[in-house]
Design a protein around this motif. Structure first.
Motif, PDB file in Angstrom:
ATOM      1  N   ALA A 199      26.071  38.786  47.771  1.00  0.00           N
ATOM      2  CA  ALA A 199      26.363  39.816  46.772  1.00  0.00           C
ATOM      3  C   ALA A 199      25.321  40.941  46.796  1.00  0.00           C
ATOM      4  O   ALA A 199      25.544  42.011  46.222  1.00  0.00           O
ATOM      5  CB  ALA A 199      26.418  39.197  45.377  1.00  0.00           C
ATOM      6  N   GLU A 200      24.199  40.693  47.476  1.00  0.00           N
ATOM      7  CA  GLU A 200      23.143  41.702  47.574  1.00  0.00           C
ATOM      8  C   GLU A 200      23.400  42.600  48.789  1.00  0.00           C
ATOM      9  O   GLU A 200      23.720  42.103  49.876  1.00  0.00           O
ATOM     10  CB  GLU A 200      21.774  41.028  47.712  1.00  0.00           C
ATOM     11  N   PRO A 201      23.266  43.901  48.633  1.00  0.00           N
ATOM     12  CA  PRO A 201      23.589  44.830  49.723  1.00  0.00           C
ATOM     13  C   PRO A 201      22.655  44.740  50.932  1.00  0.00           C
ATOM     14  O   PRO A 201      23.016  45.187  52.023  1.00  0.00           O
ATOM     15  CB  PRO A 201      23.485  46.209  49.053  1.00  0.00           C
ATOM     16  N   ASP A 202      21.471  44.160  50.740  1.00  0.00           N
ATOM     17  CA  ASP A 202      20.490  44.125  51.826  1.00  0.00           C
ATOM     18  C   ASP A 202      20.323  42.735  52.444  1.00  0.00           C
ATOM     19  O   ASP A 202      19.401  42.499  53.226  1.00  0.00           O
ATOM     20  CB  ASP A 202      19.124  44.615  51.327  1.00  0.00           C
ATOM     21  N   ILE A 203      21.215  41.773  52.083  1.00  0.00           N
ATOM     22  CA  ILE A 203      21.093  40.405  52.594  1.00  0.00           C
ATOM     23  C   ILE A 203      22.411  39.962  53.225  1.00  0.00           C
ATOM     24  O   ILE A 203      23.481  40.172  52.658  1.00  0.00           O
ATOM     25  CB  ILE A 203      20.702  39.427  51.471  1.00  0.00           C
ATOM     26  N   GLU A 204      22.305  39.334  54.392  1.00  0.00           N
ATOM     27  CA  GLU A 204      23.487  38.814  55.078  1.00  0.00           C
ATOM     28  C   GLU A 204      23.242  37.367  55.492  1.00  0.00           C
ATOM     29  O   GLU A 204      22.235  37.064  56.140  1.00  0.00           O
ATOM     30  CB  GLU A 204      23.794  39.646  56.330  1.00  0.00           C
ATOM     31  N   VAL A 205      24.135  36.467  55.101  1.00  0.00           N
ATOM     32  CA  VAL A 205      24.059  35.070  55.513  1.00  0.00           C
ATOM     33  C   VAL A 205      24.757  34.954  56.858  1.00  0.00           C
ATOM     34  O   VAL A 205      25.963  35.178  56.970  1.00  0.00           O
ATOM     35  CB  VAL A 205      24.714  34.137  54.477  1.00  0.00           C
ATOM     36  N   ILE A 206      24.009  34.598  57.905  1.00  0.00           N
ATOM     37  CA  ILE A 206      24.573  34.605  59.258  1.00  0.00           C
ATOM     38  C   ILE A 206      24.871  33.201  59.792  1.00  0.00           C
ATOM     39  O   ILE A 206      25.352  33.056  60.929  1.00  0.00           O
ATOM     40  CB  ILE A 206      23.643  35.329  60.243  1.00  0.00           C
ATOM     41  N   GLY A 207      24.586  32.168  58.982  1.00  0.00           N
ATOM     42  CA  GLY A 207      24.885  30.826  59.450  1.00  0.00           C
ATOM     43  C   GLY A 207      24.566  29.775  58.417  1.00  0.00           C
ATOM     44  O   GLY A 207      23.807  30.016  57.474  1.00  0.00           O
TER      45      GLY A 207
END
Length: 216
Positions: A23-31
């Motif tokens: 939900a944060e614009p600067d965080i991506e869960v990649i695995g």
């Protein structure tokens, strides 16, 4: 963009944390992974900025995963996440090179903030805890024996009480609900056989004055 890899054997917990972070614009869960074996191969394959690792996994320990990952790629920061306030596990996490150790009772905003800080290269481990680990490695921890029954979180809160913070201020500092802080305070007073928080503050200050200076 901060890339994150999640390791937790509970699927619902992983989904909840992933949703919170995504939900944060600067965080991506990649695995994601649910076991230590999966985590070892997938984390090194994806090379995230931060690996959020549950301490207790069905086929091993997240701390062991942290140690192995850090030995092969020191650029990956490890944030240990657990429901257990276990001194031995925290000690092991420090030795393994973890950048932080947070309990699952932390608020969502606190976890997000912890991920950002760890990604930025900051160490979230309590300096007092790190000093304790150094002392233990050198062969002796010292300190008032009455404090032996306290968890690391209770000692952390006791130190903030000594600094004059209210339960609400402590909650804001540690990203905990005020009621949770109140429960911790009641618990540590009970363990120490004390009745008032001012007594706990005095005990902490006396112990701090008596503790040997650690030179690193």
């Amino acid at each position: 963009m901060i890339t994150v890899f999640l390791v937790d054997d509970h699927e619902l917990a992983r989904r909840g944390i992933a949703g919170l972070l995504e939900a944060e614009p600067d965080i991506e869960v990649i695995g994601e992974a649910g076991t230590a074996a999966q985590a070892r191969s997938r984390i090194l394959a994806t090379r995230p900025d931060v690996a959020v690792l549950d301490v207790r996994l069905p086929d091993g320990s997240g701390i062991d995963v942290c140690r192995e990952i850090r030995s092969k790629d020191p650029a990956i920061q490890c944030l240990m996440l657990t429901a257990y306030d276990d001194d031995e596990a925290i000690y092991a996490a420090v030795i393994a090179g973890a950048a932080g150790y947070v309990l699952k009772d932390i608020r969502g905003a606190g976890l997000v903030d912890s991920v950002r800080k760890v990604a930025a290269g900051k160490n979230l481990l309590d300096p007092a805890l790190t000093a304790k680990v150094i002392a233990r490695m050198r062969g002796g921890a010292g300190g008032d024996p009455r404090l032996a029954s306290l968890s690391s979180r209770e000692r952390q809160i006791m130190a903030l009480i000594a600094d004059g913070l209210t339960n609400r201020e402590i909650g804001l500092r540690l990203s905990l609900a005020e009621k949770t802080v109140k429960n911790y305070v009641s618990g540590l007073l009970s363990k120490l056989g004390l009745q008032r928080r001012t007594q706990a503050a005095v005990l902490h200050l006396e112990t701090k004055r008596a503790a040997p200076t650690i030179v690193t």
